[in-house]
Design a protein around this motif. Structure first.
Motif, PDB file in Angstrom:
ATOM      1  N   THR A 139       0.823  -1.217   0.000  1.00 47.19           N
ATOM      2  CA  THR A 139       0.000   0.000   0.000  1.00 47.19           C
ATOM      3  C   THR A 139       0.854   1.263   0.000  1.00 47.19           C
ATOM      4  O   THR A 139       0.359   2.354  -0.257  1.00 47.19           O
ATOM      5  N   ASN A 140       2.143   1.114   0.304  1.00 45.67           N
ATOM      6  CA  ASN A 140       3.046   2.276   0.375  1.00 45.67           C
ATOM      7  C   ASN A 140       4.472   1.777   0.173  1.00 45.67           C
ATOM      8  O   ASN A 140       4.810   0.671   0.600  1.00 45.67           O
ATOM      9  N   ILE A 141       5.293   2.584  -0.497  1.00 43.19           N
ATOM     10  CA  ILE A 141       6.699   2.243  -0.702  1.00 43.19           C
ATOM     11  C   ILE A 141       7.560   3.460  -0.378  1.00 43.19           C
ATOM     12  O   ILE A 141       7.142   4.600  -0.577  1.00 43.19           O
ATOM     13  N   VAL A 142       8.770   3.206   0.136  1.00 41.56           N
ATOM     14  CA  VAL A 142       9.687   4.277   0.536  1.00 41.56           C
ATOM     15  C   VAL A 142      11.110   3.850   0.197  1.00 41.56           C
ATOM     16  O   VAL A 142      11.464   2.678   0.343  1.00 41.56           O
ATOM     17  N   CYS A 143      11.920   4.811  -0.246  1.00 40.47           N
ATOM     18  CA  CYS A 143      13.333   4.545  -0.520  1.00 40.47           C
ATOM     19  C   CYS A 143      14.215   5.417   0.357  1.00 40.47           C
ATOM     20  O   CYS A 143      13.932   6.605   0.547  1.00 40.47           O
ATOM     21  N   GLY A 144      15.308   4.819   0.864  1.00 39.80           N
ATOM     22  CA  GLY A 144      16.405   5.587   1.421  1.00 39.80           C
ATOM     23  C   GLY A 144      17.484   5.696   0.365  1.00 39.80           C
ATOM     24  O   GLY A 144      17.242   5.443  -0.815  1.00 39.80           O
ATOM     25  N   TRP A 145      18.706   6.034   0.770  1.00 39.97           N
ATOM     26  CA  TRP A 145      19.794   6.196  -0.193  1.00 39.97           C
ATOM     27  C   TRP A 145      20.031   4.903  -0.981  1.00 39.97           C
ATOM     28  O   TRP A 145      19.992   4.913  -2.209  1.00 39.97           O
ATOM     29  N   ASP A 146      20.252   3.784  -0.284  1.00 41.09           N
ATOM     30  CA  ASP A 146      20.489   2.510  -0.953  1.00 41.09           C
ATOM     31  C   ASP A 146      19.750   1.378  -0.227  1.00 41.09           C
ATOM     32  O   ASP A 146      20.227   0.257  -0.144  1.00 41.09           O
ATOM     33  N   PHE A 147      18.583   1.706   0.299  1.00 47.28           N
ATOM     34  CA  PHE A 147      17.742   0.725   0.991  1.00 47.28           C
ATOM     35  C   PHE A 147      16.288   1.065   0.749  1.00 47.28           C
ATOM     36  O   PHE A 147      15.965   2.165   0.294  1.00 47.28           O
ATOM     37  N   SER A 148      15.408   0.108   1.002  1.00 46.40           N
ATOM     38  CA  SER A 148      14.011   0.251   0.590  1.00 46.40           C
ATOM     39  C   SER A 148      13.071  -0.373   1.609  1.00 46.40           C
ATOM     40  O   SER A 148      13.473  -1.202   2.422  1.00 46.40           O
ATOM     41  N   CYS A 149      11.798   0.016   1.498  1.00 44.09           N
ATOM     42  CA  CYS A 149      10.781  -0.505   2.414  1.00 44.09           C
ATOM     43  C   CYS A 149       9.430  -0.483   1.736  1.00 44.09           C
ATOM     44  O   CYS A 149       9.138   0.404   0.930  1.00 44.09           O
ATOM     45  N   GLY A 150       8.605  -1.458   2.063  1.00 49.08           N
ATOM     46  CA  GLY A 150       7.234  -1.458   1.598  1.00 49.08           C
ATOM     47  C   GLY A 150       6.298  -1.730   2.756  1.00 49.08           C
ATOM     48  O   GLY A 150       6.591  -2.566   3.616  1.00 49.08           O
ATOM     49  N   VAL A 151       5.194  -0.987   2.805  1.00 45.67           N
ATOM     50  CA  VAL A 151       4.151  -1.241   3.806  1.00 45.67           C
ATOM     51  C   VAL A 151       3.106  -2.132   3.138  1.00 45.67           C
ATOM     52  O   VAL A 151       2.664  -1.861   2.023  1.00 45.67           O
ATOM     53  N   THR A 152       2.734  -3.209   3.814  1.00 45.72           N
ATOM     54  CA  THR A 152       1.801  -4.169   3.230  1.00 45.72           C
ATOM     55  C   THR A 152       0.361  -3.831   3.604  1.00 45.72           C
ATOM     56  O   THR A 152       0.111  -2.937   4.422  1.00 45.72           O
ATOM     57  N   ASP A 153      -0.565  -4.574   3.021  1.00 44.34           N
ATOM     58  CA  ASP A 153      -1.981  -4.277   3.260  1.00 44.34           C
ATOM     59  C   ASP A 153      -2.420  -4.572   4.691  1.00 44.34           C
ATOM     60  O   ASP A 153      -3.512  -4.169   5.100  1.00 44.34           O
TER      61      ASP A 153
END
Length: 369
Positions: free
Chosen positions: A89-103
């Motif tokens: 439902t949402n995605i975010v990036c740092g400099w060389d890392f990543s994250c996703g928020v699930t449903d």
């Protein structure tokens, strides 16, 4: 629906099929979303994530730390099959890392964990790598933001939790805790409604108190405090900036920040060496400037890269300012654009810009007929 892009492309982060120094003019991206639509795009230092309206994940660009959640780098925006069973439902990036928020509001993290910025223990070394394949954390997040080497989240109670590098105070955990490899609760903040991580700082807004909370590096006044007196702030500092209305967005670049208010006002503060604050005038650190679009135009949406800004006006025109070394703004007027300037986006008169995104030195604009 069409997707346009421009800016730095040294890692193929624009998804145009090649990696080169930069794409100087807004260019159309070939997309294969199979009848779904773009829901959101997130931009890292040299990588890009995209989710469609079904929650499927796509990615392209820099992959040195597996920040794409795939084995090899790609230069087209391709489906990330390793996470095909997850609805985001949402995605975010740092400099060389990543994250996703699930449903279900849990978070999955991947990429560089060299500073513990994924909230995963960095020891023992034989078990936990500095480069992580996707891991689901026992953490629920309503809001999430990532900086150069740290991550901050807000949970359903409005609490802030941080992890990663805290050498500049960006974790807000006090001067005794200068790094963390798991999320820890930040004390001394109200119920947070907006959150943004900069390069080495964090800013948060509490709607109930109409107050700004700031912590971390303040070398360039990015915390809206006098930089001579407050070089680094290790615990949240509450500031009343006299705003008595709702905040639409709180955004942060590397060393600058911006508030977009309900009445359309844009308040910006921090570093202005590239014109990040949209003004040619010298700026006193610890004060904010009002950014105004030409001819009384109103703001429809706004997005910040590391040191540049793009802004959509309600009349369907696109404006940009700030760092322009890699044609970050899409405007051919030198390395810095000191005030809001029209982006030459050649779109059909029957088309409308519906979404804008920026990050690092790249941009994406969604256009629909």
């Amino acid at each position: 629906m069409a997707l346009w892009t421009w800016g730095a492309n040294s890692h193929g982060q624009l998804g145009v099929g090649t990696a080169n120094e930069q794409v100087e003019k807004p260019t159309n991206v070939e997309l294969h979303l199979y009848e779904s639509k773009i829901k959101q795009i997130a931009c890292g230092g040299g990588h890009t994530l995209l989710i469609d309206n079904e929650g499927k994940l796509y990615s392209c660009g820099w992959n040195s730390k597996l920040q794409l959640a795939r084995d090899t780098a790609v230069h087209n925006i391709d489906r990330t099959w390793s996470l095909s069973g997850v609805t985001f439902t949402n995605i975010v990036c740092g400099w060389d890392f990543s994250c996703g928020v699930t449903d279900d509001q849990s978070i999955i993290v991947w990429g560089s964990n060299a500073y513990g910025q994924l909230g995963m223990p960095t020891t023992p070394k034989e078990y936990f790598s500095e480069v992580m394949k996707p891991k689901r954390l026992p953490v629920h997040a309503i809001l999430i933001s990532m900086g150069l080497r740290h991550t901050a989240i807000v949970n359903s109670k409005g609490e802030v939790w941080t992890t990663g590098c805290g050498r500049h105070g960006q974790l807000g955990l006090g001067n005794e805790i200068l790094s963390s490899d798991r999320f820890q609760k930040v004390q001394g903040v109200g119920k947070i409604s907006h959150l943004a991580c900069g390069q080495n700082h964090t800013v948060a807004w509490c709607s109930e108190e109409r107050a700004l909370y700031v912590w971390g590096d303040n070398k360039h006044g990015q915390l809206l405090l006098c930089s001579e007196k407050y070089k680094k702030v290790f615990k949240p500092n509450k500031i009343d900036i006299g705003v008595k209305q709702e905040v639409k967005k709180l955004l942060s670049g590397w060393t600058n920040a911006l508030l977009w208010l309900e009445d359309g006002t844009l308040l910006a503060w921090g570093r202005n060496n590239w014109g990040q604050l949209g003004t040619e005038k010298s700026v006193v650190t610890g004060t904010f400037t009002h950014i105004k679009l030409p001819d009384g135009r109103q703001v429809q949406d706004i997005a910040l890269g590391s040191e540049h800004t793009i802004c959509l006006a309600t009349d369907n025109t696109l404006w940009a300012w700030g760092w322009n070394e890699h044609f970050n703004t899409g405007i051919d007027l030198g390395n810095q654009i000191l005030q809001p300037t029209l982006v030459p986006l050649q779109i059909d008169k029957n088309s409308k810009i519906t979404q804008i995104y920026a990050g690092g030195a790249q941009n994406f604009v969604v256009v629909e007929k």
